[in-house]
Design a protein around this motif. Structure first.
Motif, mmCIF file in Angstrom:
data_model
loop_
_atom_site.group_PDB
_atom_site.id
_atom_site.type_symbol
_atom_site.label_atom_id
_atom_site.label_comp_id
_atom_site.label_asym_id
_atom_site.label_seq_id
_atom_site.Cartn_x
_atom_site.Cartn_y
_atom_site.Cartn_z
ATOM 1 N N ALA A 45 28.686 25.806 2.061
ATOM 2 C CA ALA A 45 27.727 26.938 2.426
ATOM 3 C C ALA A 45 27.209 26.838 3.777
ATOM 4 O O ALA A 45 27.074 27.952 4.556
ATOM 5 C CB ALA A 45 26.720 27.083 1.352
ATOM 6 N N GLU A 46 26.512 25.662 3.971
ATOM 7 C CA GLU A 46 25.912 25.530 5.452
ATOM 8 C C GLU A 46 27.101 25.853 6.376
ATOM 9 O O GLU A 46 26.829 26.481 7.494
ATOM 10 C CB GLU A 46 25.406 24.174 5.558
ATOM 11 N N ARG A 49 27.672 29.310 6.787
ATOM 12 C CA ARG A 49 26.622 30.405 7.467
ATOM 13 C C ARG A 49 26.386 30.053 9.108
ATOM 14 O O ARG A 49 26.485 30.887 9.789
ATOM 15 C CB ARG A 49 25.234 29.805 7.064
ATOM 16 N N GLU A 50 26.903 28.819 9.480
ATOM 17 C CA GLU A 50 26.719 28.313 10.856
ATOM 18 C C GLU A 50 27.803 29.109 11.727
ATOM 19 O O GLU A 50 27.975 29.555 12.668
ATOM 20 C CB GLU A 50 26.835 26.882 11.037
ATOM 21 N N ALA A 53 27.243 32.988 11.793
ATOM 22 C CA ALA A 53 25.955 33.051 12.890
ATOM 23 C C ALA A 53 26.702 32.993 14.329
ATOM 24 O O ALA A 53 26.352 33.776 15.193
ATOM 25 C CB ALA A 53 25.119 32.220 12.772
#
Length: 108
Positions: A45-46, A49-50, A53
């Motif tokens: 998930a991280e 997200r990164e 972005a």
């Protein structure tokens, strides 16, 4: 006060579909592109997200992300991973970065 155990960074293989956006740098006539990315994160998930972005900062329009797991998960699934791909994964880990390994423009 107890310290939470540090979760180690891992590298995830992600396929990101992007649409068109003014200034995206994609070839004229393409309807979007598929980007093969290696992204570090403590979990998938991280990493997602990164990646989203960073692609937005690069004036791309992420539409969908498909995760293919970590190196170990991919090997367990029987994927063959060549030395060049492993080197890009290691670079993503070393630099705590998102590496775009391949971009395939989509045409109508």
């Amino acid at each position: 006060m107890t310290e939470k155990p540090k979760r180690r960074q891992q590298v995830y293989t992600l396929l990101v579909q992007v649409g068109r956006k003014e200034g995206d740098g994609l070839p004229d006539g393409s309807t979007g592109a598929g980007l093969l990315c290696y992204a570090s994160g403590v979990d998938e998930a991280e990493a997602v997200r990164e990646t989203v972005a960073i692609l937005k900062q690069a004036d791309l329009a992420p539409l969908d992300v498909t995760g293919y797991g970590t190196l170990d998960e991919r090997l367990a699934q029987g994927d063959e991973i060549d030395p060049e791909e492993r080197a890009l994964m290691q670079r993503a880990l070393d630099e705590n970065a998102v590496i775009v390994a391949q971009m395939t423009p989509f045409d109508d």
